[in-house]
Write an enzyme that holds these catalytic residues in place. Structure first.
Site, short mmCIF file in Angstrom:
data_model
loop_
_atom_site.label_atom_id
_atom_site.label_comp_id
_atom_site.label_asym_id
_atom_site.label_seq_id
_atom_site.Cartn_x
_atom_site.Cartn_y
_atom_site.Cartn_z
N ASN A 42 -14.25 6.90 7.92
CA ASN A 42 -13.24 5.97 8.43
C ASN A 42 -12.35 6.63 9.48
O ASN A 42 -11.95 5.99 10.46
CB ASN A 42 -12.39 5.42 7.28
CG ASN A 42 -13.11 4.33 6.51
OD1 ASN A 42 -13.88 3.56 7.09
ND2 ASN A 42 -12.88 4.26 5.22
N GLU A 53 0.82 -1.22 0.00
CA GLU A 53 0.00 0.00 0.00
C GLU A 53 0.85 1.27 0.00
O GLU A 53 0.38 2.33 -0.44
CB GLU A 53 -0.92 0.01 1.23
CG GLU A 53 -1.97 -1.09 1.25
CD GLU A 53 -3.04 -0.90 0.19
OE1 GLU A 53 -3.47 0.24 -0.02
OE2 GLU A 53 -3.41 -1.90 -0.44
N GLU A 60 -1.29 9.58 0.53
CA GLU A 60 -1.69 9.27 -0.84
C GLU A 60 -0.99 10.24 -1.80
O GLU A 60 -0.93 11.44 -1.58
CB GLU A 60 -3.20 9.41 -0.95
CG GLU A 60 -3.77 9.06 -2.30
CD GLU A 60 -5.28 9.12 -2.33
OE1 GLU A 60 -5.85 9.05 -3.43
OE2 GLU A 60 -5.88 9.24 -1.24
#
Length: 362
Positions: A262, A215, A224
């Site tokens: 989240n 990831e 990100e």
């Protein structure tokens, strides 16, 4: 503060020889902790697993809302590794929360049953003195001598990945992803890499680290990389909205926590206000690792089980891929990505000296 060493096992008595008690024997998070006649029930049985916490019903003695203010209540709460759940018992019989530098205290010097316990500046008064029952050799939580590191056989606290092995897996990692940060996060989910026999433990650690490596490009990226996506992660339909800003909930951390809901869910579970402070996931190593462990241990994602359950119950590494990104990678959708994860897992399992097992793909 000076402290003696050991493990709490049993009652903690204080003012009027009454006990530290979980109100009404209620094991739910948020239950008041109080003074009460000693009665030998499970509500008065406290233990310490060696991580500085005091536990009853498998949950932690906690300062409500993580407060460091005078008269902040204490409660029973899910263990989450925060400073609000750290306690040191001194030779002077104080029970101190180091984050607040305050003592566990019986409110208003009242010895009546159901008097709430709180934190208060340490004054040496009788309502701040505690006698701790111990199991085996007398010792005090959080002060046990740390054994010498066992080389590549694991960490001093029993974690199956040593620092040398971690460095071998991630030679080019971002400085936020520290080994100490990972170990500090382990207390939030004590079953992680700690279920089953030694092989199962090593497989789970390798599986988690292989997935986070995939990831994050080998733990190189803390955030990100596609900044154009950042504003897309605010679900304005949620009642709490996006208080940190429209573009504040982009992917961060080892499993790239994304979306306001989240951050809210992970923060609630960990006792950290990530909805208002999402940047903690990219600035605090322990918080970053905790969010990864939160997903791993509690979220099934597009799969049918959590990644932890997949490894603990020998369903195979492929099921962890399905739970993390199965909708985009599994069932032939992106075999190259699946193989990349598998290759990392097999390599990490080899570093840990464990057979990777079967069912590697999804």
């Amino acid at each position: 503060m000076s402290a003696a060493g050991g493990t709490v096992s049993g009652q903690i008595t204080g003012l009027a020889d009454k006990c530290v008690d979980v109100a009404d024997g209620n094991s739910a998070s948020g239950t008041q902790v109080q003074l009460y006649d000693c009665n030998g029930t499970p509500a008065q049985q406290w233990t310490n697993p060696g991580d500085g916490t005091l536990r009853a019903f498998g949950k932690c003695l906690d300062v409500r809302h993580g407060s460091i203010a005078d008269a902040a209540d204490v409660q029973l709460y899910d263990c989450n590794g925060t400073p609000a759940q750290q306690w040191v018992i001194t030779e002077a019989k104080d029970i101190v929360n180091p984050a607040a530098d305050k003592c566990l205290d019986v409110r208003a010097y009242n010895s009546a049953n159901r008097t709430p316990l709180q934190i208060w500046p340490c004054q040496g008064a009788a309502n701040e003195k505690w006698n701790v029952s111990t199991g085996g050799t007398p010792s005090i939580p959080g002060t046990e001598p740390v054994p010498a590191p066992p080389g590549d056989g694991g960490s001093p606290d029993g974690f199956v990945v040593s620092e040398a092995q971690f460095n071998q897996m991630f030679p080019n990692r971002n400085s936020v992803y520290t080994y100490d940060g990972l170990r500090a996060a382990l207390g939030a989910y004590s079953a992680f890499a700690n279920s089953g026999n030694d092989t199962v433990k090593k497989r789970e650690a390798a599986a988690f680290l292989a997935n986070v490596s995939h990831e994050t490009g080998g733990l190189l990226h803390i955030v990100e990389q596609n900044t154009a996506n950042y504003p897309a992660y605010c679900d304005a339909s949620q009642p709490y909205g996006c208080p940190a800003g429209q573009a504040a909930y982009y992917g961060r951390g080892p499993i790239q926590l994304s979306w306001n809901y989240n951050y809210k869910a992970a923060g609630d579970a960990l006792g950290i206000d990530l909805l208002n402070n999402p940047g903690l996931v990219e600035s605090d190593s322990s918080v970053a690792w905790k969010t990864g462990l939160w997903y791993w241990n509690t979220q099934g994602g597009p799969g049918s089980m959590t990644p932890h359950d997949a490894m603990a119950n020998d369903a195979g590494f492929g099921q962890t891929i399905r739970s993390i990104n199965g909708a985009l990678e599994c069932d032939g959708k992106n075999p190259a990505q699946v193989q990349s994860r598998v290759d990392s897992y097999v390599g990490f399992a080899q570093i840990l000296g464990a057979d990777p097992g079967g069912n590697l793909t999804c």
